[in-house]
Design a protein around this motif. Structure first.
Motif, PDB file in Angstrom:
ATOM      1  N   GLU A  17      44.419  42.787  35.919  1.00  0.00           N
ATOM      2  CA  GLU A  17      44.081  44.208  35.832  1.00  0.00           C
ATOM      3  C   GLU A  17      43.370  44.649  37.109  1.00  0.00           C
ATOM      4  O   GLU A  17      42.591  43.892  37.685  1.00  0.00           O
ATOM      5  N   ARG A  18      43.617  45.873  37.512  1.00  0.00           N
ATOM      6  CA  ARG A  18      42.985  46.398  38.717  1.00  0.00           C
ATOM      7  C   ARG A  18      41.464  46.454  38.554  1.00  0.00           C
ATOM      8  O   ARG A  18      40.966  46.806  37.485  1.00  0.00           O
ATOM      9  N   GLY A  19      40.759  46.076  39.612  1.00  0.00           N
ATOM     10  CA  GLY A  19      39.308  46.171  39.609  1.00  0.00           C
ATOM     11  C   GLY A  19      38.595  45.091  38.829  1.00  0.00           C
ATOM     12  O   GLY A  19      37.408  45.210  38.551  1.00  0.00           O
ATOM     13  N   LYS A  20      39.317  44.042  38.435  1.00  0.00           N
ATOM     14  CA  LYS A  20      38.696  42.958  37.665  1.00  0.00           C
ATOM     15  C   LYS A  20      38.622  41.693  38.513  1.00  0.00           C
ATOM     16  O   LYS A  20      39.332  41.548  39.511  1.00  0.00           O
ATOM     17  N   ILE A  21      37.755  40.786  38.045  1.00  0.00           N
ATOM     18  CA  ILE A  21      37.742  39.444  38.629  1.00  0.00           C
ATOM     19  C   ILE A  21      38.415  38.502  37.636  1.00  0.00           C
ATOM     20  O   ILE A  21      37.953  38.346  36.509  1.00  0.00           O
ATOM     21  N   VAL A  22      39.556  37.936  38.059  1.00  0.00           N
ATOM     22  CA  VAL A  22      40.295  37.018  37.199  1.00  0.00           C
ATOM     23  C   VAL A  22      40.201  35.626  37.800  1.00  0.00           C
ATOM     24  O   VAL A  22      40.444  35.452  38.991  1.00  0.00           O
ATOM     25  N   SER A  23      39.808  34.649  36.972  1.00  0.00           N
ATOM     26  CA  SER A  23      39.696  33.289  37.479  1.00  0.00           C
ATOM     27  C   SER A  23      40.843  32.441  36.977  1.00  0.00           C
ATOM     28  O   SER A  23      41.268  32.559  35.828  1.00  0.00           O
ATOM     29  N   LEU A  24      41.304  31.567  37.877  1.00  0.00           N
ATOM     30  CA  LEU A  24      42.371  30.649  37.561  1.00  0.00           C
ATOM     31  C   LEU A  24      41.729  29.275  37.558  1.00  0.00           C
ATOM     32  O   LEU A  24      41.230  28.833  38.591  1.00  0.00           O
ATOM     33  N   GLY A  57      48.463  23.203  39.486  1.00  0.00           N
ATOM     34  CA  GLY A  57      49.388  24.204  40.020  1.00  0.00           C
ATOM     35  C   GLY A  57      48.723  25.487  40.467  1.00  0.00           C
ATOM     36  O   GLY A  57      49.407  26.463  40.760  1.00  0.00           O
ATOM     37  N   LYS A  58      47.388  25.473  40.555  1.00  0.00           N
ATOM     38  CA  LYS A  58      46.679  26.709  40.906  1.00  0.00           C
ATOM     39  C   LYS A  58      47.003  27.165  42.337  1.00  0.00           C
ATOM     40  O   LYS A  58      47.355  28.332  42.559  1.00  0.00           O
ATOM     41  N   THR A  59      46.872  26.222  43.279  1.00  0.00           N
ATOM     42  CA  THR A  59      47.146  26.595  44.669  1.00  0.00           C
ATOM     43  C   THR A  59      48.618  26.927  44.870  1.00  0.00           C
ATOM     44  O   THR A  59      48.967  27.838  45.624  1.00  0.00           O
ATOM     45  N   THR A  60      49.505  26.225  44.162  1.00  0.00           N
ATOM     46  CA  THR A  60      50.932  26.545  44.251  1.00  0.00           C
ATOM     47  C   THR A  60      51.179  27.978  43.807  1.00  0.00           C
ATOM     48  O   THR A  60      51.979  28.697  44.408  1.00  0.00           O
ATOM     49  N   LEU A  61      50.451  28.402  42.766  1.00  0.00           N
ATOM     50  CA  LEU A  61      50.615  29.776  42.307  1.00  0.00           C
ATOM     51  C   LEU A  61      50.182  30.757  43.402  1.00  0.00           C
ATOM     52  O   LEU A  61      50.871  31.735  43.680  1.00  0.00           O
ATOM     53  N   LEU A  92      31.892  43.469  45.640  1.00  0.00           N
ATOM     54  CA  LEU A  92      33.269  43.834  46.000  1.00  0.00           C
ATOM     55  C   LEU A  92      33.983  44.457  44.806  1.00  0.00           C
ATOM     56  O   LEU A  92      34.724  45.424  44.945  1.00  0.00           O
ATOM     57  N   LYS A  93      33.734  43.908  43.632  1.00  0.00           N
ATOM     58  CA  LYS A  93      34.362  44.429  42.419  1.00  0.00           C
ATOM     59  C   LYS A  93      33.913  45.857  42.164  1.00  0.00           C
ATOM     60  O   LYS A  93      34.714  46.713  41.809  1.00  0.00           O
ATOM     61  N   LYS A  94      32.627  46.098  42.397  1.00  0.00           N
ATOM     62  CA  LYS A  94      32.098  47.445  42.210  1.00  0.00           C
ATOM     63  C   LYS A  94      32.795  48.436  43.129  1.00  0.00           C
ATOM     64  O   LYS A  94      33.012  49.590  42.786  1.00  0.00           O
ATOM     65  N   GLN A  95      33.145  47.940  44.336  1.00  0.00           N
ATOM     66  CA  GLN A  95      33.829  48.815  45.296  1.00  0.00           C
ATOM     67  C   GLN A  95      35.297  49.014  44.943  1.00  0.00           C
ATOM     68  O   GLN A  95      36.022  49.701  45.668  1.00  0.00           O
ATOM     69  N   GLY A  96      35.754  48.372  43.848  1.00  0.00           N
ATOM     70  CA  GLY A  96      37.114  48.612  43.379  1.00  0.00           C
ATOM     71  C   GLY A  96      38.114  47.545  43.755  1.00  0.00           C
ATOM     72  O   GLY A  96      39.303  47.678  43.476  1.00  0.00           O
ATOM     73  N   LEU A  97      37.654  46.491  44.404  1.00  0.00           N
ATOM     74  CA  LEU A  97      38.568  45.433  44.800  1.00  0.00           C
ATOM     75  C   LEU A  97      38.931  44.565  43.592  1.00  0.00           C
ATOM     76  O   LEU A  97      38.111  44.351  42.709  1.00  0.00           O
ATOM     77  N   THR A  98      40.179  44.068  43.572  1.00  0.00           N
ATOM     78  CA  THR A  98      40.605  43.150  42.527  1.00  0.00           C
ATOM     79  C   THR A  98      40.587  41.733  43.100  1.00  0.00           C
ATOM     80  O   THR A  98      41.035  41.520  44.222  1.00  0.00           O
ATOM     81  N   ILE A  99      40.034  40.793  42.331  1.00  0.00           N
ATOM     82  CA  ILE A  99      39.877  39.436  42.849  1.00  0.00           C
ATOM     83  C   ILE A  99      40.531  38.438  41.916  1.00  0.00           C
ATOM     84  O   ILE A  99      40.289  38.444  40.704  1.00  0.00           O
ATOM     85  N   LEU A 100      41.405  37.581  42.503  1.00  0.00           N
ATOM     86  CA  LEU A 100      41.954  36.453  41.752  1.00  0.00           C
ATOM     87  C   LEU A 100      41.355  35.209  42.389  1.00  0.00           C
ATOM     88  O   LEU A 100      41.416  35.029  43.597  1.00  0.00           O
ATOM     89  N   LEU A 101      40.753  34.369  41.515  1.00  0.00           N
ATOM     90  CA  LEU A 101      39.865  33.338  42.020  1.00  0.00           C
ATOM     91  C   LEU A 101      40.290  31.974  41.483  1.00  0.00           C
ATOM     92  O   LEU A 101      40.542  31.825  40.299  1.00  0.00           O
TER      93      LEU A 101
END
Lengths: 309, 259, 304
Positions: free
Chosen positions: B27-34, B41-45, B201-210
């Motif tokens: 989702e936009r503006g969220k922090i999603v962790s993998l 397979g995380k880095t492959t993704l 960064l999230k507050k500024q609206g950035l989306t992060i996949l971690l």
């Protein structure tokens, strides 16, 4: 300011030193400097090890020679055309070559360089084969024919070296120059930052090839005669040696490298038969003392300090 | 609103199934962790999303509505869409200065070409350069690297290099940033700062996949957690639910314990 | 000559020159395999080997004119192998080892320096003109149909096959070979396991250079004239052979050498002699573009 002074001084040398042999050596050094600047874009800026650079020099020389002999094309038109054809050649030969990496690129370019030379040797009806082409017209500027005197060529080459050096220095500091540096350092990381590696490599090959073509057209006009022997692998290697010896990527360095490697054998003339032997030892010694080239890392550091202050 | 949709993504290396029909949304503006054990397979993704490797099947869509199709795109095109990343084994341009490293990040947001490089009177290039320099100095300041701007990147400490790689990714003004173990090797203090910065960064609206192994980093800052094991997604949900999921506990405790 | 005989004659010619390419290619491939260095001076070692062979033949002719030809041949080959091997050791020590930690390209320049040095040293000692290599053995021919087989061709094949088999033994059956393979895999780990990496690299240069020296003698005896410039083109072709087979791969160098020999022989026979060298380089470029790791090279993942 300092650069202008050096340039003026170099410009005046033929008046201060009338020895035509000296001027001939300087003209040759300037020609090599032009070639080294061009190859530096490919190897020093973009990090593509190219071992067939003499091919673009040959393309420029034969382009002007053929245009002149077949169509009577004047030098001042042949010069940009030689540059253009060699530049296009750089891109076309680069299209397949940029797909391979590192040492393999070196070998592919070596192969292309040899193929161009052999094709030139064997296309006899066009290129005169091993005997080459004779009677290529010297440049004429406002009624003045350059003829066989070395001085006008020296001046022309000096202007070209100055101009190309300025272009290279600006390129290096530009957005494109930074992108080349990034590709050279870590291609994958550079690509994920939005740098189109293939396009930028082809740009470097096109520009580098074009500069060699420029040098080739001047060479053909100066000699009046060209043969395939003038464009062999040894020439590619010598130009590369100039670039590496001077310091990869450093504009002043590669000019210095070209001057050292073209003047040194002449200075060793006194040793007559031993000179190339000593030249070989000199290359080994210089690299052992300064593996990073004459103006390598130290210059980068100086520039960083200057940027910081 | 959805920013990234991954559907039935499959990638094989020889006989190894690195990704097995993985699907999830970011989702936009969220922090999603993998998360997931090593070799899940995380880095492959990440490599599939950024175009570094090509998936065999499946689709990756980026942007609102149906969005851009990412699979089959080259890495530089994907960067132009607004996705930036960092690498698990830091990949800086080690012989360039710290500032130059970040400037490379602005490449996708600037345009000046050959002509602008050569025309001394072109003011467009000049303005662009100013803008890029401003942006980079701001980022270096935020990440506490400004005093090293003219050092070579290789001269930085490990933690500083991690921050520099983050600054470089952010310099491209991405909508989505993929961080591959950004906290690995950092001190406790540096981890706290990193977590604060990511939330900023999230507050500024950035989306992060971690991608992150350290649950003390993942749990407090993530809005959503996706768990991979042997290339397949075994769970996803809010951090609390995932932590209590028996399949996740088994994947972790069954193969290796992890902090 | 029937088309079939013509074909076999070319096959034989290709086999002969191809074996010489293979011998030289082994040196390129061994050094590359172990330290990822393209030894650009290797062709000159081949050339020096050819001249050492010439010197040995002349010396034998003076000191012991009645020597058994077979013993003469063995002595000549031995002289070139020892001389070439020693030269390889010296070059590695003087021009490569001091720069092993330095920028990769600076080694290229020292290699070029070594080439200049060797070419000009040979030119000063033996002169710039082509030198005639007197035959060691009586010219002996066999006719099979209309195909001619010379004694020299048989010797070249026998020597090449013998040396390649010996090399294969060294690499896969001895402690040195094991150390070489370990160093090629991971020099640091090899060092930690107590292998003297410097010594292994020196031994690799020595063996490769000795093979090139032998190749030089065989080349001189086959073509009867040698020149101090020969190292360049033959070296380049041997290098092509190494790449064709997959650089770093020993059986690949042999295969590449023979294939290149065949391609050249057939190219010269069925197309034209002038374009012979284009055939070689076109093959080189095509292989690299279509199968960059060479024919027997392992497929390494393109991206790390």
């Amino acid at each position: 300011m300092k650069k202008t002074a050096i340039f003026l001084l170099l410009f005046l040398i033929p008046f201060l030193d009338p020895n035509s042999y000296h001027i001939e050596i300087l003209a040759t050094a300037a020609l090599y400097a032009l070639l080294a600047l061009g190859l530096n874009i490919i190897v020093g800026f973009a990090g593509l090890l190219h071992l067939g650079y003499a091919a673009f020099f040959a393309i420029g020389a034969y382009t002007y020679a053929l245009l002149n002999l077949r169509l009577g094309c004047p030098f001042w038109l042949g010069l940009p055309l030689g540059m253009g054809v060699a530049g296009v050649g750089g891109v076309l030969l680069g299209l397949p070559a940029v797909r391979v990496r590192g040492d393999y690129l070196a070998i592919v370019t070596l192969g292309f360089g040899e193929i161009v030379r052999i094709v030139v040797t064997n296309l006899e009806p066009w290129t005169g084969g091993p005997n080459g082409l004779l009677g290529i017209a010297h440049p004429v500027l406002g009624g003045f024919n350059f003829g066989v005197d070395s001085r006008p060529y020296y001046w022309l080459l000096l202007v070209l070296v100055g101009g190309i050096a300025w272009v290279c220095a600006r390129l290096r500091r530009s957005r494109i120059g930074l992108a080349w540096a990034a590709l050279r350092e870590d291609e994958l990381a550079a690509r994920t930052l939005g740098i189109n590696g293939t396009r930028l490599k082809l740009l470097a090959l096109g520009l580098g090839g074009g500069i060699a073509g420029l040098a080739g057209a001047v060479f053909a006009a100066k000699q009046g005669t060209i043969t395939p022997d003038s464009f062999d692998f040894i020439l590619s290697v010598m130009i590369l040696a100039m670039v590496i010896l001077g310091g990869l990527g450093s504009v002043r360095g590669v000019i210095l490298g070209a001057v050292v490697l073209s003047v040194l054998p002449e200075l060793l003339q006194g040793f007559s038969t031993y000179r190339m032997l000593l030249f070989g030892i000199g290359m080994i010694g210089l690299m052992r003392l300064r593996p990073q080239g004459l103006l390598g890392i130290s210059q980068i550091r100086r520039e960083l300090q200057r940027a910081a202050s | 609103m959805r920013l990234l949709r991954i559907q039935r993504l499959t990638k094989r290396f020889g006989g190894l199934l690195a990704l097995d029909r993985v699907s999830f949304d970011v989702e936009r503006g969220k922090i999603v962790s993998l998360i997931g054990p090593n070799g899940a397979g995380k880095t492959t993704l990440f490599n599939c999303v950024t175009g570094v490797v090509r998936p065999e099947t499946g689709s990756i869509r980026f942007g609102p509505e149906s969005g851009e199709t990412l699979e089959g795109c080259a890495p530089h095109q994907i960067a132009q869409f607004g996705i930036a990343r960092t690498f698990q084994n830091i990949r800086l341009f080690s012989n360039l200065s710290v500032l130059e490293n970040v400037l490379v990040g602005t490449y996708v947001r600037t345009k000046s070409g050959l002509l602008e490089a050569l025309l001394p009177w072109g003011s467009g290039a000049h303005q662009e350069e100013r803008w890029a320099l401003d942006r980079c100095s701001r980022l270096l300041e935020q990440l506490d690297l400004i005093s090293f701007a003219n050092r070579l990147a290789s001269a930085l400490s490990y933690g500083q290099q991690r921050r520099l790689e983050l600054a470089r990714a952010l310099a491209s003004a991405p909508e989505l940033v993929l961080l591959d173990e950004p906290a690995a090797g950092l001190t406790f203090q540096e981890r706290q700062e990193l977590m604060e910065f990511l939330q900023e960064l999230k507050k500024q609206g950035l989306t992060i996949l971690l991608i992150e192994h350290d649950m003390k980093v993942v749990m407090p800052i993530s809005d959503w957690v996706v768990v991979l094991d042997y290339g397949a997604k075994i769970a996803e949900g809010p951090p609390k639910a995932v932590r209590e999921d028996p399949r996740v506990i088994e994947a972790y405790l069954g193969s290796r314990s992890n902090g | 000559m029937t088309p079939g005989d013509f074909f076999f004659q070319q096959l034989l010619n290709g086999l002969t020159i191809g074996s010489i390419y293979a011998l030289i290619a082994l040196g390129y491939t061994m050094v590359y395999g172990i330290i990822q260095l393209i030894n650009f001076a290797h062709g000159e070692i081949f050339m020096v080997g050819a001249y050492l062979g010439l010197a040995a033949i002349l010396l034998i002719g003076k000191v012991h004119p009645g020597l058994n030809p077979t013993a003469g041949l063995l002595l000549t080959l031995l002289a070139a192998a020892v001389g070439g091997g020693f030269l390889g050791l010296v070059i590695e020590r003087v021009a490569y080892r001091p720069l092993r930690q330095g920028p990769k390209l600076s080694v290229l320049i020292t290699a070029i320096g070594v080439s200049f040095f060797l070419q000009n040293a040979v030119m000063l000692v033996f002169g710039a003109q082509d030198r005639y290599v007197p035959p060691l053995l009586q010219v002996h021919r066999w006719q099979i149909g209309s195909v001619t087989v010379t004694l020299m061709q048989v010797i070249i094949l026998a020597v090449s096959i013998g040396l390649m088999a010996g090399l294969q033994r060294i690499v896969y059956r001895t402690g040195l070979g094991r150390a070489m393979r370990a160093t090629a895999q991971d020099p640091l780990a090899a060092r930690l396991m107590g292998i003297s990496v410097d010594r292994v690299i020196a031994a690799t240069f020595c063996i490769g250079s000795a093979l090139a020296g032998v190749g030089g003698v065989l080349f001189g005896l086959t073509y009867s004239t040698i020149n101090f410039h020969d190292g360049y083109l033959i070296g380049l072709k041997a290098f092509t052979a190494a790449v064709l087979g997959g650089i770093g791969n020993i059986p690949g160098a042999m295969l590449g050498g023979l294939l290149l020999g065949f391609l050249e022989a057939f190219g010269a026979a069925y197309l034209s002699t002038q374009w012979k060298n284009v055939v070689a380089f076109t093959v080189l470029v095509l292989v690299l573009l279509l199968r960059p790791r060479g024919l027997l090279g392992e497929r390494v993942a393109e991206r790390a």
